[in-house]
Design a protein around this motif. Structure first.
Motif, PDB file in Angstrom:
ATOM      1  N   UNK A  77       0.628   0.603   0.909  1.00 53.61           N
ATOM      2  CA  UNK A  77       1.462   1.776   1.194  1.00 53.61           C
ATOM      3  C   UNK A  77       1.304   2.192   2.660  1.00 53.61           C
ATOM      4  N   UNK A  78       0.079   2.087   3.152  1.00 51.30           N
ATOM      5  CA  UNK A  78      -0.195   2.418   4.559  1.00 51.30           C
ATOM      6  C   UNK A  78       0.620   1.512   5.487  1.00 51.30           C
ATOM      7  N   UNK A  79       0.718   0.222   5.135  1.00 52.83           N
ATOM      8  CA  UNK A  79       1.523  -0.712   5.945  1.00 52.83           C
ATOM      9  C   UNK A  79       3.013  -0.340   5.884  1.00 52.83           C
ATOM     10  N   UNK A  80       3.442   0.059   4.665  1.00 50.15           N
ATOM     11  CA  UNK A  80       4.860   0.406   4.473  1.00 50.15           C
ATOM     12  C   UNK A  80       5.271   1.582   5.344  1.00 50.15           C
ATOM     13  N   UNK A  81       4.364   2.565   5.483  1.00 46.15           N
ATOM     14  CA  UNK A  81       4.708   3.776   6.250  1.00 46.15           C
ATOM     15  C   UNK A  81       4.440   3.609   7.751  1.00 46.15           C
ATOM     16  N   UNK A  82       4.171   2.382   8.176  1.00 46.85           N
ATOM     17  CA  UNK A  82       4.013   2.129   9.608  1.00 46.85           C
ATOM     18  C   UNK A  82       2.592   1.874  10.058  1.00 46.85           C
ATOM     19  N   UNK A  83       1.698   1.617   9.107  1.00 44.49           N
ATOM     20  CA  UNK A  83       0.319   1.280   9.464  1.00 44.49           C
ATOM     21  C   UNK A  83      -0.587   2.476   9.698  1.00 44.49           C
ATOM     22  N   UNK A  84      -0.071   3.692   9.443  1.00 44.83           N
ATOM     23  CA  UNK A  84      -0.872   4.891   9.681  1.00 44.83           C
ATOM     24  C   UNK A  84      -0.317   6.056   8.867  1.00 44.83           C
ATOM     25  N   UNK A  85      -1.226   6.781   8.193  1.00 44.86           N
ATOM     26  CA  UNK A  85      -0.828   8.004   7.507  1.00 44.86           C
ATOM     27  C   UNK A  85      -0.742   9.122   8.551  1.00 44.86           C
ATOM     28  N   UNK A  86       0.387   9.824   8.573  1.00 46.50           N
ATOM     29  CA  UNK A  86       0.564  10.863   9.600  1.00 46.50           C
ATOM     30  C   UNK A  86       0.337  12.267   9.056  1.00 46.50           C
ATOM     31  N   UNK A  87       0.343  12.439   7.720  1.00 48.70           N
ATOM     32  CA  UNK A  87       0.164  13.778   7.161  1.00 48.70           C
ATOM     33  C   UNK A  87      -0.352  13.690   5.730  1.00 48.70           C
ATOM     34  N   UNK A  88      -0.863  14.824   5.244  1.00 48.95           N
ATOM     35  CA  UNK A  88      -1.302  14.906   3.848  1.00 48.95           C
ATOM     36  C   UNK A  88      -0.114  14.734   2.917  1.00 48.95           C
ATOM     37  N   UNK A  89       1.013  15.285   3.324  1.00 48.18           N
ATOM     38  CA  UNK A  89       2.251  15.200   2.542  1.00 48.18           C
ATOM     39  C   UNK A  89       2.613  13.739   2.283  1.00 48.18           C
ATOM     40  N   UNK A  90       2.489  12.912   3.314  1.00 46.10           N
ATOM     41  CA  UNK A  90       2.815  11.490   3.192  1.00 46.10           C
ATOM     42  C   UNK A  90       1.807  10.766   2.302  1.00 46.10           C
ATOM     43  N   UNK A  91       0.518  11.047   2.496  1.00 45.60           N
ATOM     44  CA  UNK A  91      -0.527  10.395   1.708  1.00 45.60           C
ATOM     45  C   UNK A  91      -0.393  10.735   0.224  1.00 45.60           C
ATOM     46  N   UNK A  92      -0.004  11.975  -0.056  1.00 42.85           N
ATOM     47  CA  UNK A  92       0.126  12.439  -1.438  1.00 42.85           C
ATOM     48  C   UNK A  92       1.183  11.650  -2.213  1.00 42.85           C
ATOM     49  N   UNK A  93       2.153  11.094  -1.500  1.00 44.88           N
ATOM     50  CA  UNK A  93       3.236  10.358  -2.150  1.00 44.88           C
ATOM     51  C   UNK A  93       2.790   8.991  -2.679  1.00 44.88           C
ATOM     52  N   UNK A  94       1.621   8.532  -2.251  1.00 44.26           N
ATOM     53  CA  UNK A  94       1.112   7.240  -2.744  1.00 44.26           C
ATOM     54  C   UNK A  94       0.776   7.388  -4.225  1.00 44.26           C
ATOM     55  N   UNK A  95       1.452   6.639  -5.097  1.00 46.69           N
ATOM     56  CA  UNK A  95       1.307   6.855  -6.538  1.00 46.69           C
ATOM     57  C   UNK A  95      -0.068   6.460  -7.075  1.00 46.69           C
ATOM     58  N   UNK A  96      -0.879   5.752  -6.254  1.00 44.98           N
ATOM     59  CA  UNK A  96      -2.231   5.390  -6.692  1.00 44.98           C
ATOM     60  C   UNK A  96      -3.176   6.586  -6.646  1.00 44.98           C
ATOM     61  N   UNK A  97      -2.756   7.660  -5.959  1.00 47.56           N
ATOM     62  CA  UNK A  97      -3.581   8.870  -5.850  1.00 47.56           C
ATOM     63  C   UNK A  97      -2.961   9.950  -6.733  1.00 47.56           C
ATOM     64  N   UNK A  98      -3.648  10.288  -7.815  1.00 50.33           N
ATOM     65  CA  UNK A  98      -3.111  11.273  -8.752  1.00 50.33           C
ATOM     66  C   UNK A  98      -3.206  12.681  -8.167  1.00 50.33           C
ATOM     67  N   UNK A  99      -2.495  13.606  -8.814  1.00 49.13           N
ATOM     68  CA  UNK A  99      -2.503  15.008  -8.386  1.00 49.13           C
ATOM     69  C   UNK A  99      -3.927  15.558  -8.399  1.00 49.13           C
TER      70      UNK A  99
END
Length: 433
Positions: A77-99
């Motif tokens: 997922x990190x590669x898909x979003x450009x090789x870097x997480x830019x915000x918590x909002x973006x990281x939260x969208x990764x379905x491997x990380x539950x609420x």
């Protein structure tokens, strides 16, 4: 008409069943992340602190409680979003990380809250802390302030100390120190050359750690006099058999039967500073006040204490081994083994002594010197028969050596004829010219 109607209805029903079956089958590969926990039965309890998810490698994600498949998903997922997480909002969208998981991690993540904030010129990012080391140090002796001075945050420093407490009050080895989640690979490489710790973890550490964790929860302290406390008493306070015996030996032999002060108790190396703090409120020292004669005797005793950093392991005496904390059986075994060998050629040999306390011996090996200049050496041709037959490394091949050298003077050919295992040959060559 009715017949066609029912045929179409049956066909639609069958089609729906097939679709549901296909969906269920293809969804088997999708992993259920709902059962993920941060602390598994085999993992170290984490004291979470600030972290940048862009800097975490596979092992560090694993220490956070993610499975290999989840980690692979996060990294992809990190590669898909450009090789870097830019915000918590973006990281939260990764379905491997539950609420639930994200809510536990959120306050520690060093990222802006939203993508908009990340793109804003007002956001300057999080500065990466750099650490500075002044010289060699024992991490077991470092306080929260010491770690902060090195460059860690207060939360990180507290987490490091809690990890040490989990291990039993000592980092044990560089290997274990490296496993601390707070210590990144980059920081470990900086710190590693300055650590005063063994490289590898002792083989029996896992058993010790398990016993430490189970005993710690059962300990019920009560008022006690350490001068009348016996072997079973020390064990009831969470010490292992070896530790309890070492404390009794230290008191009875090194201190001639009694602890005079808390400082005397602290000198016993198996009692950590944390353990002493736990016991301190319950310690009742019923020792007699020190007279002038006692002061004189105490001064003389201090003068007689051995500086083991200047001691040669090939000349250390039975009494000095007892002074260091070994029992009579272990001290006798080491002296006897050394006598049979004619002297030790390397420190690893000493650890193979029967009845030895390996952990205590490792401390002695790290402190004392080893001088091999006076250890007798021979060639296979010249070695005396008695020496060959009595030396622990040669006695099983002595008769063959004596027989082969009658007609063969080339040692290389004798070695070929002996056909000993490579590891045995390596030991024998230690005592050959």
């Amino acid at each position: 008409m009715k017949k066609n109607y029912y045929q179409k209805l049956a066909f639609m029903g069958m089609l729906l069943i097939i679709l549901f079956t296909f969906q269920k089958y293809t969804s088997k590969d999708k992993e259920d992340f709902s059962d993920v926990k941060f602390i598994t039965s085999n993992s170290v309890p984490l004291q979470l602190t600030e972290f940048d998810p862009n800097e975490l490698d596979q092992k560090q994600w694993q220490k956070l409680g993610f499975t290999e498949k989840q980690i692979a998903t996060i990294l992809n997922y990190k590669k898909v979003v450009g090789g870097k997480f830019v915000s918590k909002e973006q990281l939260k969208k990764c379905f491997a990380i539950t609420e639930d998981k994200f809510s536990k991690l959120e306050s520690y993540i060093l990222l802006p809250e939203t993508n908009k904030e990340a793109k804003s010129n007002n956001f300057k990012g999080f500065e990466k802390r750099s650490i500075t080391i002044s010289g060699k140090f024992n991490p077991d002796q470092y306080s929260v302030n010491d770690w902060i001075k090195m460059g860690f945050s207060e939360k990180q420093a507290e987490a490091i100390l809690k990890y040490k407490s989990y291990l039993g009050g000592s980092f044990v080895s560089k290997e274990k120190f490296k496993e601390c989640f707070i210590i990144s690979e980059e920081n470990f490489q900086k710190i590693n050359p300055y650590l005063i710790l063994p490289e590898k973890t002792p083989a029996n550490f896992n058993n010790y750690a398990k016993s430490f964790k189970s005993e710690k929860t059962k300990i019920q302290y009560h008022s006690f006099d350490p001068n009348t406390f016996d072997f079973e008493g020390w064990k009831s306070f969470g010490f292992s058999d070896k530790q309890a015996q070492t404390i009794v030996n230290f008191r009875d032999r090194n201190l001639k039967g009694s602890f005079k002060s808390l400082e005397d108790i602290q000198k016993c190396f198996v009692i950590s500073a944390e353990k002493l703090e736990e016991m301190k409120p319950f310690i009742k020292l019923n020792s007699i006040a020190i007279t002038n004669n006692d002061e004189k005797q105490k001064t003389e005793t201090k003068q007689q204490e051995t500086d083991f950093s200047k001691i040669d392991l090939n000349s250390i005496t039975f009494k000095q081994l007892l002074e260091f904390g070994f029992d009579e059986k272990a001290a006798g075994s080491m002296i006897g083994f050394r006598k049979k060998l004619g002297g030790f050629m390397n420190k690893e040999q000493i650890l193979t002594t029967y009845n030895i306390d390996a952990e205590l011996m490792k401390k002695l090996l790290a402190t004392a010197q080893l001088n091999t200049s006076n250890v007798p050496k021979y060639t296979l041709i010249e070695a005396p028969e008695d020496w060959l037959k009595n030396h622990p490394y040669f006695k099983y091949s002595a008769d063959k050596i004596i027989f082969y050298r009658l007609s063969e003077k080339d040692e290389r050919k004798i070695w070929k004829l002996l056909k000993v295992k490579p590891e045995y040959e390596a030991r024998m060559r230690l005592y050959l010219k």
